[in-house]
Scaffold this motif. Structure first.
Motif, PDB file in Angstrom:
ATOM      1  N   THR A  92       2.826   9.608   8.249  1.00 12.68           N
ATOM      2  CA  THR A  92       3.224  10.008   9.721  1.00 12.68           C
ATOM      3  C   THR A  92       2.357   8.830  10.145  1.00 12.68           C
ATOM      4  N   TRP A  93       1.154   8.808   9.824  1.00 14.69           N
ATOM      5  CA  TRP A  93       0.233   7.595  10.387  1.00 14.69           C
ATOM      6  C   TRP A  93       0.736   6.199   9.899  1.00 14.69           C
ATOM      7  N   HIS A  94       1.271   5.971   8.810  1.00 12.55           N
ATOM      8  CA  HIS A  94       1.814   4.594   8.531  1.00 12.55           C
ATOM      9  C   HIS A  94       3.106   4.428   9.584  1.00 12.55           C
ATOM     10  N   VAL A  95       3.964   5.406   9.845  1.00 13.57           N
ATOM     11  CA  VAL A  95       4.913   4.831  10.758  1.00 13.57           C
ATOM     12  C   VAL A  95       4.600   4.798  12.161  1.00 13.57           C
ATOM     13  N   ARG A 119       9.295  17.995  -3.401  1.00 11.48           N
ATOM     14  CA  ARG A 119       8.745  17.587  -2.127  1.00 11.48           C
ATOM     15  C   ARG A 119       8.078  15.982  -2.452  1.00 11.48           C
ATOM     16  N   VAL A 120       7.087  16.247  -3.515  1.00 13.61           N
ATOM     17  CA  VAL A 120       6.318  15.042  -3.910  1.00 13.61           C
ATOM     18  C   VAL A 120       7.167  13.849  -4.079  1.00 13.61           C
ATOM     19  N   LEU A 121       8.402  14.329  -5.057  1.00 16.05           N
ATOM     20  CA  LEU A 121       9.125  13.231  -5.612  1.00 16.05           C
ATOM     21  C   LEU A 121       9.805  12.551  -4.291  1.00 16.05           C
ATOM     22  N   MET A 122      10.285  13.488  -3.233  1.00 13.53           N
ATOM     23  CA  MET A 122      10.797  12.749  -2.292  1.00 13.53           C
ATOM     24  C   MET A 122       9.936  11.808  -1.544  1.00 13.53           C
ATOM     25  N   ILE A 123       8.483  12.295  -1.348  1.00 18.09           N
ATOM     26  CA  ILE A 123       7.729  11.257  -0.599  1.00 18.09           C
ATOM     27  C   ILE A 123       7.593  10.037  -1.456  1.00 18.09           C
ATOM     28  N   SER A 124       7.328  10.078  -2.681  1.00 21.57           N
ATOM     29  CA  SER A 124       7.067   9.032  -3.665  1.00 21.57           C
ATOM     30  C   SER A 124       8.391   8.205  -3.453  1.00 21.57           C
ATOM     31  N   LEU A 125       9.631   8.494  -3.884  1.00 21.80           N
ATOM     32  CA  LEU A 125      10.557   7.615  -3.829  1.00 21.80           C
ATOM     33  C   LEU A 125      10.933   7.039  -2.083  1.00 21.80           C
ATOM     34  N   GLY A 126      10.631   7.933  -1.192  1.00 24.36           N
ATOM     35  CA  GLY A 126      10.561   7.361   0.117  1.00 24.36           C
ATOM     36  C   GLY A 126       9.708   6.089   0.304  1.00 24.36           C
ATOM     37  N   ALA A 127       8.526   6.488  -0.062  1.00 20.53           N
ATOM     38  CA  ALA A 127       7.440   5.259   0.001  1.00 20.53           C
ATOM     39  C   ALA A 127       8.033   3.915  -0.822  1.00 20.53           C
ATOM     40  N   VAL A 128       8.214   4.035  -2.114  1.00 22.90           N
ATOM     41  CA  VAL A 128       8.607   3.033  -3.016  1.00 22.90           C
ATOM     42  C   VAL A 128       9.867   2.380  -2.339  1.00 22.90           C
ATOM     43  N   LEU A 129      10.680   3.177  -1.757  1.00 24.20           N
ATOM     44  CA  LEU A 129      11.833   2.556  -1.164  1.00 24.20           C
ATOM     45  C   LEU A 129      11.620   1.992   0.402  1.00 24.20           C
ATOM     46  N   ASN A 130      10.430   2.224   0.704  1.00 25.29           N
ATOM     47  CA  ASN A 130      10.008   1.750   2.282  1.00 25.29           C
ATOM     48  C   ASN A 130      10.774   2.432   3.410  1.00 25.29           C
ATOM     49  N   LEU A 131      10.923   3.866   2.967  1.00 23.35           N
ATOM     50  CA  LEU A 131      11.879   4.516   4.024  1.00 23.35           C
ATOM     51  C   LEU A 131      11.156   5.688   4.591  1.00 23.35           C
ATOM     52  N   ALA A 171       0.599  -1.168  -0.093  1.00 25.95           N
ATOM     53  CA  ALA A 171       0.017   0.003   0.099  1.00 25.95           C
ATOM     54  C   ALA A 171       0.930   1.251   0.118  1.00 25.95           C
ATOM     55  N   LEU A 172       1.928   1.035   0.661  1.00 23.76           N
ATOM     56  CA  LEU A 172       3.011   2.253   0.901  1.00 23.76           C
ATOM     57  C   LEU A 172       3.424   2.624  -0.398  1.00 23.76           C
ATOM     58  N   ALA A 173       3.766   1.535  -1.334  1.00 26.98           N
ATOM     59  CA  ALA A 173       4.484   1.849  -2.583  1.00 26.98           C
ATOM     60  C   ALA A 173       3.550   2.321  -3.481  1.00 26.98           C
ATOM     61  N   LEU A 174       2.465   1.788  -3.478  1.00 28.97           N
ATOM     62  CA  LEU A 174       1.455   2.107  -4.349  1.00 28.97           C
ATOM     63  C   LEU A 174       0.938   3.578  -4.189  1.00 28.97           C
ATOM     64  N   GLY A 175       0.780   3.888  -2.923  1.00 27.79           N
ATOM     65  CA  GLY A 175       0.563   5.253  -2.569  1.00 27.79           C
ATOM     66  C   GLY A 175       1.472   6.360  -3.167  1.00 27.79           C
ATOM     67  N   GLY A 176       2.686   5.795  -3.125  1.00 25.02           N
ATOM     68  CA  GLY A 176       3.967   6.837  -3.511  1.00 25.02           C
ATOM     69  C   GLY A 176       3.804   6.762  -4.943  1.00 25.02           C
ATOM     70  N   LEU A 177       3.634   5.868  -5.754  1.00 23.74           N
ATOM     71  CA  LEU A 177       3.600   5.993  -7.164  1.00 23.74           C
ATOM     72  C   LEU A 177       2.225   6.988  -7.470  1.00 23.74           C
ATOM     73  N   LEU A 178       1.044   6.650  -6.681  1.00 20.14           N
ATOM     74  CA  LEU A 178      -0.046   7.429  -7.004  1.00 20.14           C
ATOM     75  C   LEU A 178       0.033   9.240  -6.635  1.00 20.14           C
ATOM     76  N   ALA A 179       1.006   9.316  -5.752  1.00 18.04           N
ATOM     77  CA  ALA A 179       1.357  10.713  -5.352  1.00 18.04           C
ATOM     78  C   ALA A 179       1.961  11.393  -6.512  1.00 18.04           C
ATOM     79  N   GLN A 180       3.018  10.624  -6.921  1.00 12.41           N
ATOM     80  CA  GLN A 180       3.958  11.214  -8.126  1.00 12.41           C
ATOM     81  C   GLN A 180       3.059  11.326  -9.355  1.00 12.41           C
ATOM     82  N   LEU A 181       2.137  10.397  -9.595  1.00 12.36           N
ATOM     83  CA  LEU A 181       1.342  10.533 -10.593  1.00 12.36           C
ATOM     84  C   LEU A 181       0.156  11.796 -10.582  1.00 12.36           C
ATOM     85  N   ALA A 182      -0.096  12.053  -9.297  1.00 14.65           N
ATOM     86  CA  ALA A 182      -0.937  13.353  -8.919  1.00 14.65           C
ATOM     87  C   ALA A 182      -0.010  14.436  -9.272  1.00 14.65           C
TER      88      ALA A 182
END
Lengths: 449, 449
Positions: free
Chosen positions: B351-354, B407-419, B299-310
């Motif tokens: 934040t909620w995820h962590v 910022r969004v790219l950082m969020i997206s990458l962080g999610a995809v990389l599980n960090l 879900a985290l990775a999918l969210g990251g991809l969606l965020a960058q798409l948005a």
């Protein structure tokens, strides 16, 4: 296009009714600025940039001060000395004849404070050659007036018919602000020769008889003749009262602004800068947030009181800036950015307070929403304010302005009443609802435009 | 003051090389707008407000379309019919003689797209009586040109010496944009009578021989003659390429903008409005935030991809608005406010995820700081951008613009990389540091100003 750039200011008198510790009247401090400095800076704001100051009593001291002011503010100031300053003030005007030459000029008194917009409008229209234009106040109940000392004017069809302190019949007052053509100099000369009258009023009377004194009604614009210590108090109170802003919210208007104006009355007398005040308030808010986070009711309540105190003092930066002619785009922006941090820290502190107590994860979400709502309300404020200004100009109701003043008071009350979670929820709800409302209102405005 | 308000547009030809499904060339759609509509709206932006359109081939259909456009946009359009549209295009100009009368006018071609600033500058200077001013492109390597079809010009001392499609010696091209005095009409008449030449070029040649054709060099401004399907493609690519903004950050410039322009190419052909695109992107970000909050890597990775798409699609609202002449202050503001919510929701989700995983209270604080930093960076963007513009104009280095794209790219990458926690900390650090840096830079700018 307005072409008047010269400004003659009479600053030669002793001002015996205000003589304090030997300070010449033009240098008498009023809310942190010498009278004459305030007059010069107001005139500079109104577009005048070539100053000629007539000095007399303690002239050296006045000139030394003005040299410093000129250097500090980048203002061009020339001096004229009137050795006969104890005689009529018309001699002070005459002394400037060689500096003024044939150009029209604005004539002001060092001890008359006026609204900058009044000056702008006074010299906006070109002057008819050979005439003088006098700014008059036709509000004969102006509470800032000292009736005994005021120069009365009898107007007829926009022209001066009679002028003098002893006038029995009058319908306006001389505000001490003029736009003059050089014909004033010959009128001064004639008055002196014909009737031995060396006052400015004498020359104006002569010109008035020839129908050459037009008037400009100042409406309800601010002006005051600072002639004695009562007038000083009245002027200070009036200037402080004029600090309200059209964008002030209800809490600001009724609670914060009256309190901050009192503090400002003292702060202007110190060398504290507006940006220092902004920084101090931010630090105070951060300390308040720290108290919130500490836990326990006492720390919470104390934090709440500190937060509200910071909100009150936060009005002083802009007030000091305006009173001391130190406004800057950077200063306003710096304060706004620090306010955003202060807001967020207070809400973070409150969230931590609840969370570290017995709070669940829901607190975190509510805390986030409160920060988000607070930020978006600030983020949308400029757009909303300009829209509201439009509605206001159209005479439409303005509505309550939800802003920082209300938000901090809510936080403060919530802390004192020991209701931190309810407060967070309330702020989260109200602030986000306000942002959504603004989006809707702006959309309607856009579609209507 | 610029006094030219009339704009004559030639839209009578068939455009046989572009004839598609019987659509007359002026109505041929290009990135969602008929050619002629784009020309008219560009000219209206450039300050022209009295349009005279010469129709010929399929005139009824063109006029019906324009009536709709005029009503929709509140533009004043008059028509002139040229029955002899199959002959030289000079006849189309002549047909408008009675509508133009003696006033100077701008003359454009329905199939020549141009930069609005080019048009503004072209008619900014008053025209010398009896002359014509032709906008010329002296960049003979302009990749948007079709050399075989272009009208060549030989210039000498800022005047046209020779003009024609078959010119061997030339140093510029005719862009199809003119400012004309009514002397053009008599020149057209003379060209027809003397040499049986009914083309506009014929008349320009006559005036040029008399030294009456001055030129205006367009520099590197955009223009293109849309004459065949290759030119349509070139024009579309050029218009899409011009969508970059000076405030685009590095991620926007190199990743988001190239992708969003491709999507925009399709979106402009649909009736989707810019505000609908903004709303859709916000919803997409909210869904991405929901995925973050769900927990679990997938879900985290999918969210990251969606965020960058948005974030990519979020460039399309402004692009569609600009390409379709639908920019609005409200639209830009609405998008910005929704972006603030999207940013905050993404960070809340993270934040909620962590936190709901194995997070301690520290996560909450870091999450708050990330939201605060993101908001303050956006809050300070306007001020910073105007400062940067100043530095840019002074030729000072512009530096990297830290903004939403990054910022969004950082969020997206962080999610995809599980960090997720590292990402939150990183954003909290970088964004708040950037705000502090801006405060310092702005303060320096203020002091320097």
């Amino acid at each position: 296009m307005n072409s008047v750039r010269k400004c003659l200011i009479l600053a030669a008198g002793r001002g015996s009714r205000l003589g304090r510790k030997g300070v010449p009247k033009p240098l008498l401090p009023l809310l942190g600025l010498p009278l004459l400095e305030r007059v010069i800076l107001t005139a500079a704001r109104a577009g005048l940039d070539d100053f000629i100051i007539v000095t007399g009593f303690e002239g050296d001291r006045v000139r030394r001060f003005l040299d410093g002011l000129a250097a500090r503010r980048g203002i061009q100031i020339r001096y004229v000395v009137n050795e006969e300053w104890e005689a009529g003030n018309g001699l002070s005007v005459s002394a400037a004849r060689d500096e003024i030459k044939e150009e029209p000029f604005v004539l002001l008194m060092a001890d008359h404070l006026v609204d900058e917009r009044l000056l702008e409008e006074l010299h906006a229209e070109p002057l008819e050659p050979g005439t003088v234009r006098l700014a008059v106040d036709s509000n004969t109940r102006n509470p800032l007036l000292d009736l005994d000392d005021a120069t009365k004017v009898e107007l007829e069809d926009g022209r001066v018919r009679a002028i003098g302190k002893e006038l029995e019949v009058y319908n306006a007052f001389d505000t001490g602000c003029f736009v003059c053509s050089s014909s004033l100099f010959s009128a001064l000369e004639r008055a002196r020769v014909q009737t031995d009258d060396t006052t400015l009023s004498g020359a104006i009377r002569l010109l008035a008889e020839e129908g050459k004194v037009h008037t400009f009604d100042i409406g309800d614009a601010f002006w005051i003749d600072v002639d004695d210590s009562h007038a000083v108090k009245r002027a200070e109170t009036a200037l402080l009262g004029r600090l309200r802003k059209s964008t002030d919210g209800p809490v600001s208007r009724h609670l914060n602004r009256p309190l901050s104006a009192r503090i400002t009355r003292y702060l202007v007398q110190s060398p504290v800068t507006p940006n220092q005040i902004s920084s101090f308030c931010f630090a105070l808010s951060a300390v308040a947030a720290g108290f919130f986070a500490l836990g326990g009711y006492l720390a919470l309540a104390l934090g709440g009181l500190l937060a509200q105190l910071a909100s009150v003092v936060d009005g002083c930066d802009g007030e000091v800036a305006r009173l001391k002619f130190r406004e800057s785009a950077y200063g306003g922006w710096f304060d706004a950015v620090l306010d955003r941090y202060a807001d967020a820290f207070l809400l973070l502190g409150l969230t931590w307070h609840v969370f570290s107590g017995a709070g669940s994860g829901a607190v975190v979400v509510v805390g986030f929403l409160a920060v988000i709502g607070s930020f978006t309300v600030s983020y949308t404020a400029d757009k909303y304010d300009s829209l509201m200004k439009l509605r206001f100009e159209r005479g439409q109701p303005k509505g309550i302005r939800i802003g920082r003043d209300l938000r901090v008071l809510m936080i403060s009350l919530g802390a004192v009443l020991n209701l931190p979670f309810l407060t967070l929820s309330f702020i989260a709800g109200i602030m986000n609802a306000e942002t959504v409302r603004r989006i809707v209102v702006a959309r309607r405005g856009e579609l209507a435009a």
